[in-house]
Scaffold this motif. Sequence first.
Motif, PDB file in Angstrom:
ATOM      1  N   ASN A 211       9.638   2.274  -5.515  1.00 20.56           N
ATOM      2  CA  ASN A 211       8.560   3.088  -6.094  1.00 20.56           C
ATOM      3  C   ASN A 211       7.677   3.743  -5.036  1.00 20.56           C
ATOM      4  OD1 ASN A 211       7.101   0.947  -5.093  1.00 20.56           O
ATOM      5  ND2 ASN A 211       6.201   0.327  -7.056  1.00 20.56           N
ATOM      6  N   GLY A 212       8.047   3.559  -3.737  1.00 22.39           N
ATOM      7  CA  GLY A 212       7.293   4.169  -2.649  1.00 22.39           C
ATOM      8  C   GLY A 212       6.294   3.251  -1.980  1.00 22.39           C
ATOM      9  N   THR A 213       6.004   2.108  -2.591  1.00 22.00           N
ATOM     10  CA  THR A 213       5.065   1.164  -1.990  1.00 22.00           C
ATOM     11  C   THR A 213       5.647   0.572  -0.710  1.00 22.00           C
ATOM     12  OG1 THR A 213       4.132   0.580  -4.149  1.00 22.00           O
ATOM     13  CG2 THR A 213       3.794  -0.994  -2.350  1.00 22.00           C
ATOM     14  N   VAL A 214       4.801   0.439   0.298  1.00 16.67           N
ATOM     15  CA  VAL A 214       5.219  -0.141   1.572  1.00 16.67           C
ATOM     16  C   VAL A 214       4.507  -1.477   1.758  1.00 16.67           C
ATOM     17  CG1 VAL A 214       5.367   0.172   4.065  1.00 16.67           C
ATOM     18  CG2 VAL A 214       5.516   2.158   2.556  1.00 16.67           C
ATOM     19  N   SER A 215       5.277  -2.517   1.968  1.00 15.92           N
ATOM     20  CA  SER A 215       4.721  -3.840   2.216  1.00 15.92           C
ATOM     21  C   SER A 215       4.758  -4.124   3.718  1.00 15.92           C
ATOM     22  CB  SER A 215       5.523  -4.909   1.467  1.00 15.92           C
ATOM     23  OG  SER A 215       5.008  -6.193   1.730  1.00 15.92           O
ATOM     24  N   THR A 216       3.593  -4.355   4.308  1.00 11.81           N
ATOM     25  CA  THR A 216       3.483  -4.748   5.715  1.00 11.81           C
ATOM     26  C   THR A 216       3.267  -6.248   5.744  1.00 11.81           C
ATOM     27  OG1 THR A 216       2.477  -2.599   6.244  1.00 11.81           O
ATOM     28  CG2 THR A 216       2.257  -4.364   7.873  1.00 11.81           C
TER      29      THR A 216
ATOM     30  N   ALA B  38       0.849  -1.186   0.000  1.00 11.26           N
ATOM     31  CA  ALA B  38       0.000   0.000   0.000  1.00 11.26           C
ATOM     32  C   ALA B  38       0.895   1.251   0.000  1.00 11.26           C
ATOM     33  CB  ALA B  38      -0.923  -0.008   1.215  1.00 11.26           C
ATOM     34  N   PRO B  39       0.298   2.429  -0.131  1.00  5.63           N
ATOM     35  CA  PRO B  39       1.116   3.660  -0.130  1.00  5.63           C
ATOM     36  C   PRO B  39       1.794   3.940   1.205  1.00  5.63           C
ATOM     37  CG  PRO B  39      -1.028   4.049  -1.148  1.00  5.63           C
ATOM     38  CD  PRO B  39      -1.097   2.703  -0.514  1.00  5.63           C
ATOM     39  N   GLN B  40       1.236   3.391   2.304  1.00  5.85           N
ATOM     40  CA  GLN B  40       1.789   3.668   3.628  1.00  5.85           C
ATOM     41  C   GLN B  40       1.885   2.383   4.455  1.00  5.85           C
ATOM     42  OE1 GLN B  40      -1.207   6.455   4.981  1.00  5.85           O
ATOM     43  NE2 GLN B  40       0.074   8.220   4.486  1.00  5.85           N
ATOM     44  N   ASN B  41       2.682   2.434   5.501  1.00  6.86           N
ATOM     45  CA  ASN B  41       2.735   1.336   6.465  1.00  6.86           C
ATOM     46  C   ASN B  41       1.344   1.154   7.090  1.00  6.86           C
ATOM     47  OD1 ASN B  41       3.570  -0.567   8.359  1.00  6.86           O
ATOM     48  ND2 ASN B  41       4.161   1.004   9.836  1.00  6.86           N
ATOM     49  N   ASP B  42       0.966  -0.093   7.345  1.00 11.67           N
ATOM     50  CA  ASP B  42      -0.373  -0.371   7.859  1.00 11.67           C
ATOM     51  C   ASP B  42      -0.262  -1.017   9.243  1.00 11.67           C
ATOM     52  OD1 ASP B  42      -2.966  -1.004   8.352  1.00 11.67           O
ATOM     53  OD2 ASP B  42      -3.266  -2.234   6.562  1.00 11.67           O
ATOM     54  N   SER B  43      -0.369  -0.205  10.271  1.00  9.52           N
ATOM     55  CA  SER B  43      -0.256  -0.718  11.641  1.00  9.52           C
ATOM     56  C   SER B  43      -1.489  -1.497  12.061  1.00  9.52           C
ATOM     57  CB  SER B  43      -0.018   0.431  12.619  1.00  9.52           C
ATOM     58  OG  SER B  43      -1.117   1.332  12.590  1.00  9.52           O
ATOM     59  N   THR B  44      -2.588  -1.396  11.288  1.00  3.63           N
ATOM     60  CA  THR B  44      -3.815  -2.115  11.632  1.00  3.63           C
ATOM     61  C   THR B  44      -3.854  -3.510  11.029  1.00  3.63           C
ATOM     62  OG1 THR B  44      -5.160  -1.459   9.706  1.00  3.63           O
ATOM     63  CG2 THR B  44      -5.000   0.107  11.543  1.00  3.63           C
ATOM     64  N   PHE B  45      -2.915  -3.830  10.147  1.00  2.59           N
ATOM     65  CA  PHE B  45      -2.930  -5.121   9.460  1.00  2.59           C
ATOM     66  C   PHE B  45      -2.680  -6.245  10.464  1.00  2.59           C
ATOM     67  CE2 PHE B  45      -0.782  -8.306   6.577  1.00  2.59           C
ATOM     68  CZ  PHE B  45      -1.913  -8.618   5.859  1.00  2.59           C
ATOM     69  N   GLU B  46      -3.563  -7.234  10.467  1.00  2.00           N
ATOM     70  CA  GLU B  46      -3.450  -8.320  11.447  1.00  2.00           C
ATOM     71  C   GLU B  46      -3.810  -9.649  10.796  1.00  2.00           C
ATOM     72  OE1 GLU B  46      -2.144 -10.008  13.935  1.00  2.00           O
ATOM     73  OE2 GLU B  46      -2.720  -8.457  15.388  1.00  2.00           O
ATOM     74  N   MET B  47      -3.120 -10.684  11.215  1.00  2.00           N
ATOM     75  CA  MET B  47      -3.445 -12.047  10.805  1.00  2.00           C
ATOM     76  C   MET B  47      -4.252 -12.707  11.923  1.00  2.00           C
ATOM     77  SD  MET B  47      -0.911 -15.311  10.093  1.00  2.00           S
ATOM     78  CE  MET B  47      -0.250 -14.702   8.555  1.00  2.00           C
ATOM     79  N   TYR B  48      -5.441 -13.210  11.572  1.00  2.00           N
ATOM     80  CA  TYR B  48      -6.292 -13.905  12.529  1.00  2.00           C
ATOM     81  C   TYR B  48      -6.300 -15.392  12.187  1.00  2.00           C
ATOM     82  CZ  TYR B  48      -8.027  -9.250  13.656  1.00  2.00           C
ATOM     83  OH  TYR B  48      -8.129  -7.933  14.029  1.00  2.00           O
ATOM     84  N   ILE B  49      -6.055 -16.223  13.174  1.00  2.00           N
ATOM     85  CA  ILE B  49      -6.077 -17.666  12.996  1.00  2.00           C
ATOM     86  C   ILE B  49      -7.267 -18.202  13.773  1.00  2.00           C
ATOM     87  CG2 ILE B  49      -4.803 -19.812  13.292  1.00  2.00           C
ATOM     88  CD1 ILE B  49      -2.232 -18.182  13.204  1.00  2.00           C
TER      89      ILE B  49
END
Length: 358
Positions: free
Chosen positions: A40-45, A1-12
């Motif tokens: 290119n500026g994309t941030v992978s979380t 995404a364009p920015q870091n995503d601190s809300t991204f979560e993996m649920y098991i």
Amino acid sequence: APQNDSTFEMYIDGTPASKLSPYSPWYNASFTRSTYHYSNGTVSTDIEGFVDKFTSAHNGALINCTSWKYNGHIATYIRLRPDNSTDNNTDSKVRFHIRGPRPRYAVIGQGSSITSSVAAPQNDSTFEMYIDGTPASKLSPYSPWYNASFTRSTYRYRNGTVSTDIEGFVDKFTSAHNGALINCTSWKYNGHIATYIRLRPDNSTDNNTEWTPIFNSTSATVGPFSYPNLPEFRVKFTKHKEVDKYLYQSVNVNLYNGNGTRLGNTNFILYGRKVEADEDYPSNTSITGYKRFYFDGPWSGSSSCSEYLSLDYLEGFNFEMQTSVGSSNMFQFTKPDGEVHSESMDHCSSFSTWQEML
């Protein structure tokens, strides 16, 4: 995404990977979070873990990765084959393959091919695709799968391997396709491979109902809201058919502040299993569960609350469930006859902290 995503979560199976219990079979996978900035500026979380050795306890788990910042998610089920000691006695030179719709096409209203094959030393005239138990070659014109026009073909590779293939194409998935079991079996080589068709709802509202269908796992963000005017969330459960499985369903409501930081969440998990009906308990479905709330973000140091419940009063999976995060009667169940049962949380020692957080 364009920015870091601190809300991204993996649920098991509904539990955040960052909060797994030491008793979870996934705990030792040691899931970690990292970020990577592309040129290119994309941030992978990223969230990643490693399982040293899969066991039957891992099988069937739902991995759901959700971004609350970007309001999207992606999910998959863990499907494990038995080890070689009990691998249905297939020859090592025989390989089975099956593919349903890829994730971007696994949506009602989209279309996709359905393919299966067996690669073996010889052509396999016994190889058959069964759709909910019916051979693909003998589908009724009234079946939603009939127009997929499944065909059989063979291909011989230069190394002598023969691939026997069955393939069809669905122009447009409907709810009638959802949940189908595709089981491809070779009687010649005494083996099989199977998959379920799991479809997400489309973005339309053409189902003429106030309810939004849920397939596998559905997440949505709504708001903003201001205390005390908080919404109630309702989920309608409908029993479709009897199965010989042990089932569970988890309903969560996550709470965020104006900056997108999660402050807490409610969780109600239901476990259903078949039982023998008798005079004292006329239903053949037993439901138990846990009612819970948790704190997160700046409130993560506060104590959560969890209680095990017997929900025999539900008598089966036909009811409406309501979650009211601001009420002491946080969870409420309404049966088809209008009978209402409430499960309160105000006995929890941290309930006053929960109200303060709200």
